[in-house]
Design a protein around this motif. Structure first.
Motif, PDB file in Angstrom:
ATOM      1  N   THR A 108      -0.466  -8.244   9.218  1.00  0.00           N
ATOM      2  CA  THR A 108       0.912  -7.794   9.443  1.00  0.00           C
ATOM      3  C   THR A 108       1.233  -6.698   8.443  1.00  0.00           C
ATOM      4  OG1 THR A 108       1.564 -10.015  10.163  1.00  0.00           O
ATOM      5  CG2 THR A 108       3.334  -8.515   9.504  1.00  0.00           C
ATOM      6  N   LEU A 109       1.852  -5.627   8.936  1.00  0.00           N
ATOM      7  CA  LEU A 109       2.302  -4.543   8.068  1.00  0.00           C
ATOM      8  C   LEU A 109       3.815  -4.466   8.169  1.00  0.00           C
ATOM      9  CD1 LEU A 109      -0.750  -3.987   8.303  1.00  0.00           C
ATOM     10  CD2 LEU A 109      -0.225  -1.552   8.374  1.00  0.00           C
TER      11      LEU A 109
ATOM     12  N   VAL B 239       0.852  -1.192   0.000  1.00  0.00           N
ATOM     13  CA  VAL B 239       0.000   0.000   0.000  1.00  0.00           C
ATOM     14  C   VAL B 239       0.886   1.241   0.000  1.00  0.00           C
ATOM     15  CG1 VAL B 239      -2.100  -0.955   1.013  1.00  0.00           C
ATOM     16  CG2 VAL B 239      -0.285  -0.128   2.519  1.00  0.00           C
ATOM     17  N   THR B 240       0.402   2.261  -0.694  1.00  0.00           N
ATOM     18  CA  THR B 240       1.056   3.571  -0.713  1.00  0.00           C
ATOM     19  C   THR B 240      -0.022   4.631  -0.481  1.00  0.00           C
ATOM     20  OG1 THR B 240       0.753   3.814  -3.108  1.00  0.00           O
ATOM     21  CG2 THR B 240       2.812   2.777  -2.372  1.00  0.00           C
ATOM     22  N   ASP B 241       0.393   5.871  -0.253  1.00  0.00           N
ATOM     23  CA  ASP B 241      -0.545   6.992  -0.058  1.00  0.00           C
ATOM     24  C   ASP B 241      -1.582   6.657   1.015  1.00  0.00           C
ATOM     25  OD1 ASP B 241       0.644   8.367  -2.336  1.00  0.00           O
ATOM     26  OD2 ASP B 241      -0.450   6.927  -3.575  1.00  0.00           O
ATOM     27  N   HIS B 242      -1.086   6.133   2.128  1.00  0.00           N
ATOM     28  CA  HIS B 242      -1.954   5.576   3.176  1.00  0.00           C
ATOM     29  C   HIS B 242      -2.054   6.453   4.414  1.00  0.00           C
ATOM     30  CE1 HIS B 242       2.049   4.708   4.491  1.00  0.00           C
ATOM     31  NE2 HIS B 242       2.229   3.837   3.508  1.00  0.00           N
ATOM     32  N   GLY B 243      -1.322   7.554   4.455  1.00  0.00           N
ATOM     33  CA  GLY B 243      -1.430   8.461   5.581  1.00  0.00           C
ATOM     34  C   GLY B 243      -0.325   8.352   6.612  1.00  0.00           C
ATOM     35  N   VAL B 244       0.448   7.269   6.597  1.00  0.00           N
ATOM     36  CA  VAL B 244       1.622   7.188   7.479  1.00  0.00           C
ATOM     37  C   VAL B 244       2.762   7.901   6.753  1.00  0.00           C
ATOM     38  CG1 VAL B 244       3.254   5.682   8.691  1.00  0.00           C
ATOM     39  CG2 VAL B 244       0.856   4.973   8.427  1.00  0.00           C
ATOM     40  N   PRO B 245       3.334   8.948   7.336  1.00  0.00           N
ATOM     41  CA  PRO B 245       4.325   9.741   6.595  1.00  0.00           C
ATOM     42  C   PRO B 245       5.542   8.911   6.176  1.00  0.00           C
ATOM     43  CG  PRO B 245       3.638  10.874   8.620  1.00  0.00           C
ATOM     44  CD  PRO B 245       3.074   9.485   8.693  1.00  0.00           C
ATOM     45  N   ALA B 246       6.017   9.167   4.957  1.00  0.00           N
ATOM     46  CA  ALA B 246       7.229   8.488   4.482  1.00  0.00           C
ATOM     47  C   ALA B 246       8.410   8.782   5.405  1.00  0.00           C
ATOM     48  CB  ALA B 246       7.545   8.919   3.051  1.00  0.00           C
TER      49      ALA B 246
ATOM     50  N   TYR C  78       5.355   5.378  15.595  1.00  0.00           N
ATOM     51  CA  TYR C  78       5.121   4.403  14.522  1.00  0.00           C
ATOM     52  C   TYR C  78       4.025   3.419  14.939  1.00  0.00           C
ATOM     53  CZ  TYR C  78       6.246   1.113  10.768  1.00  0.00           C
ATOM     54  OH  TYR C  78       6.181   0.294   9.670  1.00  0.00           O
ATOM     55  N   SER C  79       4.084   2.949  16.176  1.00  0.00           N
ATOM     56  CA  SER C  79       3.078   2.007  16.683  1.00  0.00           C
ATOM     57  C   SER C  79       1.676   2.570  16.511  1.00  0.00           C
ATOM     58  CB  SER C  79       3.356   1.714  18.166  1.00  0.00           C
ATOM     59  OG  SER C  79       2.238   1.155  18.802  1.00  0.00           O
ATOM     60  N   ASP C  80       1.473   3.800  16.932  1.00  0.00           N
ATOM     61  CA  ASP C  80       0.136   4.390  16.889  1.00  0.00           C
ATOM     62  C   ASP C  80      -0.350   4.596  15.455  1.00  0.00           C
ATOM     63  OD1 ASP C  80       0.137   4.445  19.660  1.00  0.00           O
ATOM     64  OD2 ASP C  80       0.836   6.529  19.781  1.00  0.00           O
ATOM     65  N   ARG C  81       0.540   5.086  14.596  1.00  0.00           N
ATOM     66  CA  ARG C  81       0.128   5.354  13.209  1.00  0.00           C
ATOM     67  C   ARG C  81      -0.147   4.053  12.450  1.00  0.00           C
ATOM     68  NH1 ARG C  81       0.923  10.914  11.720  1.00  0.00           N
ATOM     69  NH2 ARG C  81      -0.138  10.275   9.819  1.00  0.00           N
ATOM     70  N   ILE C  82       0.667   3.037  12.694  1.00  0.00           N
ATOM     71  CA  ILE C  82       0.490   1.769  11.978  1.00  0.00           C
ATOM     72  C   ILE C  82      -0.763   1.045  12.454  1.00  0.00           C
ATOM     73  CG2 ILE C  82       1.476  -0.557  11.754  1.00  0.00           C
ATOM     74  CD1 ILE C  82       2.711   1.304   9.803  1.00  0.00           C
TER      75      ILE C  82
ATOM     76  N   ALA D  10       8.462  -5.548  10.959  1.00  0.00           N
ATOM     77  CA  ALA D  10       7.142  -6.170  10.832  1.00  0.00           C
ATOM     78  C   ALA D  10       6.297  -5.781  12.040  1.00  0.00           C
ATOM     79  CB  ALA D  10       7.277  -7.682  10.744  1.00  0.00           C
ATOM     80  N   THR D  11       5.086  -5.310  11.785  1.00  0.00           N
ATOM     81  CA  THR D  11       4.172  -4.941  12.860  1.00  0.00           C
ATOM     82  C   THR D  11       2.975  -5.876  12.806  1.00  0.00           C
ATOM     83  OG1 THR D  11       4.893  -2.645  12.627  1.00  0.00           O
ATOM     84  CG2 THR D  11       2.938  -3.045  13.942  1.00  0.00           C
TER      85      THR D  11
END
Length: 348
Positions: A229-230, A74-81, A165-169, A293-294
């Motif tokens: 898993t992300l 996935v791209t353009d998903h809202g988690v900043p690059a 990262y945890s919260d955004r993912i 891996a999350t």
């Protein structure tokens, strides 16, 4: 815990300049990596910044990828690059620049499966072939499990980056489970409600250069045992997914790209309409590799079964109900060996 009781760190073996890998890392012939000839690529799906006017087409693309692959970018998903880059940066800095003796205070309990911290061995079986990797596992959600004092402080922003990262993912995982639900004609929250409160772990895996990559695996073939898993990887590459009995390399895309892997509980909940993705990591002889891996899992007490809306007289349940904690215990004690654990739940 004394240093003498610590398991061998793969990074120490690599730094020792070994010409051959120790025998406990050599995979059986049938499991060794081949050189994939597949020109197929894992689907890449833009979420268009979660634009509601694009939701129908995104949902359709996700349904197709879940049916055909069980995996997609996935791209353009809202988690900043920048945040995706930061989580890789802090992980690489910890593994590359922190001396091993300074990592040992964070060591996980080698006698306990899935304990938090710095480790090298995931499974409880003594006779298992070992993976050519070290890792750091963080317990991040629910917040009652999150204790950043158990995480490194090197580099100085390590804990802050992992927390953000945890919260955004987790937000993205909820969004994706909603789209997966909708793609099956279920209400948006159906799969998330079945999973319940997310138990999230973030595992940063470090794969040192290997003198004999054709004999080893960085991570043996398996499907993940949770819900979704992300994963992000650096530019070295090494992740492969199984598609039509062929191992397909998942090419690093950089930027904000995140790999989504459906896990076993989602296969059960969808009654096999969507399969969990079997994947592995291969090694190379020249460059260390890093992935993050999350994992998003149910609580151990949650019972998982096929969604009733997907069951009918003509479509009976394929899997028996399972208590998630029992499933996890089986995975760690028996080992994954592909998808043996979920196959054990198939009804005759």
């Amino acid at each position: 815990m004394g240093v003498a009781s610590e398991p061998t760190r793969v990074q120490s073996l690599a730094q020792a300049g070994l010409g051959q890998v120790p025998p406990q890392y050599i995979q059986p012939l049938q499991n060794r990596p081949s050189h994939p000839s597949s020109s197929t690529n894992v689907p890449v799906i833009s979420l268009f910044g979660l634009d509601p006017t694009r939701r129908d087409s995104v949902r359709a693309s996700i349904g197709e990828a879940c049916r055909d692959w069980g995996a997609f970018h996935v791209t353009d998903h809202g988690v900043p690059a920048t945040l995706v880059g930061d989580i890789k940066r802090v992980g690489l800095t910890f593994f590359n620049e922190c001396p091993i003796q300074d990592k040992l205070p964070y060591a996980c309990d080698p006698s306990s499966a899935a304990s938090e911290g710095y480790g090298s061995r995931m499974l409880e079986k003594d006779d298992t072939v070992l993976d050519w990797r070290d890792y750091f596992d963080h317990h991040t959600l629910p917040l009652t499990r999150r204790n950043p004092t158990r995480w490194p402080q090197f580099p100085p922003d390590y804990r802050q980056v992992v927390t953000e990262y945890s919260d955004r993912i987790a937000s993205l995982a909820r969004e994706l489970l909603g789209l997966v639900s909708e793609s099956l004609g279920l209400k948006t929250q159906r799969l998330e409600e079945a999973v319940g409160e997310f138990y999230q772990n973030i595992t940063i895996s470090y794969y040192p250069p290997c003198p004999q990559p054709d004999l080893t695996l960085g991570l043996q073939a398996h499907s993940d045992f949770g819900a979704i898993t992300l994963l992000v990887q650096d530019d070295v590459g090494g992740l492969e997914v199984l598609k039509d009995n062929e191992w397909v390399p998942v090419k690093p895309l950089g930027g904000d790209a995140i790999v989504v892997l459906l896990a076993d509980q989602t296969e059960i909940m969808t009654n096999g309409k969507y399969k969990s993705c079997q994947h592995r990591a291969i090694t190379n002889s020249s460059r260390p590799r890093l992935s993050v891996a999350t994992f998003h899992d149910p609580a151990k007490t949650v019972k998982i079964s096929p969604a009733s809306e997907l069951i009918s007289q003509s479509t009976p349940p394929l899997y028996r109900e399972v208590v998630y904690g029992d499933y996890v215990s089986s995975w760690y004690t028996k080992g994954p060996e592909g998808k043996r654990n979920i196959d054990a739940l198939l009804l005759d």
